[in-house]
Design a protein around this motif. Structure first.
Motif, PDB file in Angstrom:
ATOM      1  N   UNK B 218       3.472 -23.701 -13.444  1.00  0.00           N
ATOM      2  CA  UNK B 218       4.796 -23.984 -12.884  1.00  0.00           C
ATOM      3  C   UNK B 218       5.723 -24.530 -13.972  1.00  0.00           C
ATOM      4  N   UNK B 219       5.188 -25.433 -14.754  1.00  0.00           N
ATOM      5  CA  UNK B 219       5.980 -26.054 -15.820  1.00  0.00           C
ATOM      6  C   UNK B 219       6.410 -25.004 -16.844  1.00  0.00           C
ATOM      7  N   UNK B 220       5.476 -24.090 -17.187  1.00  0.00           N
ATOM      8  CA  UNK B 220       5.795 -23.048 -18.170  1.00  0.00           C
ATOM      9  C   UNK B 220       6.873 -22.108 -17.647  1.00  0.00           C
ATOM     10  N   UNK B 221       6.758 -21.768 -16.385  1.00  0.00           N
ATOM     11  CA  UNK B 221       7.762 -20.882 -15.781  1.00  0.00           C
ATOM     12  C   UNK B 221       9.136 -21.527 -15.851  1.00  0.00           C
ATOM     13  N   UNK B 222       9.121 -22.826 -15.463  1.00  0.00           N
ATOM     14  CA  UNK B 222      10.378 -23.549 -15.407  1.00  0.00           C
ATOM     15  C   UNK B 222      10.983 -23.695 -16.795  1.00  0.00           C
ATOM     16  N   UNK B 223      10.135 -23.836 -17.788  1.00  0.00           N
ATOM     17  CA  UNK B 223      10.633 -24.007 -19.141  1.00  0.00           C
ATOM     18  C   UNK B 223      10.578 -22.704 -19.937  1.00  0.00           C
ATOM     19  N   UNK B 224      10.330 -21.588 -19.223  1.00  0.00           N
ATOM     20  CA  UNK B 224      10.348 -20.252 -19.823  1.00  0.00           C
ATOM     21  C   UNK B 224       9.486 -20.124 -21.064  1.00  0.00           C
ATOM     22  N   UNK B 225       8.287 -20.662 -20.965  1.00  0.00           N
ATOM     23  CA  UNK B 225       7.338 -20.504 -22.078  1.00  0.00           C
ATOM     24  C   UNK B 225       6.306 -19.468 -21.626  1.00  0.00           C
ATOM     25  N   UNK B 226       6.109 -18.467 -22.404  1.00  0.00           N
ATOM     26  CA  UNK B 226       5.280 -17.345 -21.938  1.00  0.00           C
ATOM     27  C   UNK B 226       3.961 -17.229 -22.681  1.00  0.00           C
ATOM     28  N   UNK B 227       3.400 -18.355 -23.100  1.00  0.00           N
ATOM     29  CA  UNK B 227       2.100 -18.235 -23.759  1.00  0.00           C
ATOM     30  C   UNK B 227       1.008 -18.699 -22.822  1.00  0.00           C
TER      31      UNK B 227
END
Lengths: 84, 227
Positions: B218-227
């Protein structure tokens, strides 16, 4: 100097599993008339200050820390202690 | 994403929590001693299980006034994910970040075993990796996990879909078999079962890992990190 006794107990209607176990045990001992047992806490505090200040403070202490008012009720007695 | 594991005197699941995040989830994590006053730089806050202050007075009652708690409340208000497990849940209740209170288990026993939970709400940042009504296996270890709230609060919890996990069977007397709830905003979760103890098949289940993965993805999605 004041001596304050704070009594904290579970609210009426909140199941007290400890009280229920003790009640059961009293029945086993033959005390069949015991209809309810509620277990609570007594805290004794020695506080310096004017009666007014002590009263306000103790109420505050109960609300903030000494009791959890979601499930517990509290009451207190304040008695002046005269040092010898 | 960087997690903080808050350590109170008497915490005893802090190392498990750290291990779950660092080794199993693969995210950054640090211990934060309860005397600290800032959680700057942390994206997720974890309150571990244990017996803070020996459970004196009431479980979590004294820890709730630790210096770090102002920062925890601030992080919660900022919308950061805050997870309290077991004693951590009790601290969140005492702090008023979640509604209700804990009573002694109805059978007065300390219950320490793996239990089945039902995922009631899979639309939170903590539970989106589960399916709705999925049954998962997570251990509990508590003497005071008998969740109580008044009927009005229960109605609100139900209406707002704040009940995230329920015990499949009644184990401790909790109202509505509640095992875990979120706040209204959905970023603070308290639960009695220990997801950090179910992160590897070697431990009997890895169903708890999904919870940590949910927070991270969820955090990655929100911060647009795709790794």
């Amino acid at each position: 100097m004041f001596e304050v006794k704070v009594y904290v107990s579970l609210k009426e209607g909140v199941l007290d599993p400890q009280g229920a176990a003790v009640q059961n045990s009293l029945h086993h001992l033959g005390y069949e008339g015991v209809e309810e047992v509620r277990i609570g806490k007594v805290m004794t505090l020695q506080i310096q200050g004017s009666r007014e200040k002590v009263e306000t403070e103790v109420k505050d202490m109960c609300e903030k820390l000494l009791a959890n008012t979601v499930i517990e009720d509290y009451r207190y007695e304040i008695e002046e202690v005269v040092s010898q | 994403m960087k997690f903080a594991v808050i350590v109170f005197p008497g915490s005893n699941c802090d190392i498990d929590m750290y291990h779950a995040v660092k080794d199993e989830l693969g995210a950054e994590v640090s211990y934060v001693w309860h005397h600290e006053t800032s959680l700057e730089g942390f994206d997720g806050i974890l309150l571990p299980g244990g017996f803070s202050y020996g459970d004196y007075l009431r479980s979590g009652a004294i820890a709730r006034f630790s210096p770090i708690m102002d920062a925890v409340i601030k992080a919660a208000e900022e919308g950061k994910p805050v997870l309290g497990v077991c004693n951590g849940f009790q601290v969140l209740l005492e702090a008023g970040l979640l509604p209700g209170a804990m009573r002694r288990n109805e059978n007065l026993k300390f219950i320490c075993r793996s239990v089945e939970l039902v995922v009631e709400n899979n639309e939170t940042i903590f539970s989106e990796g589960y399916k709705k009504d999925e049954e998962i296996k997570i251990p509990v270890a508590h003497g005071e996990g008998n969740y109580y709230c008044d009927p009005v609060t229960l109605e609100a919890l139900t209406e707002n879909n704040q009940i995230v996990f329920k015990y499949k069977e009644n184990i401790n007397g909790s109202v509505e078999r509640i095992a875990g709830i979120v706040n209204k905003e959905g970023n603070v979760l308290g639960m009695m079962p220990h997801p950090e103890r179910a992160v590897d098949e070697l431990l009997g289940s890895k169903d708890g890992l999904t919870l940590f993965k949910s927070i991270l993805s969820h955090w990655r999605e929100r911060n647009a990190i795709t790794s």
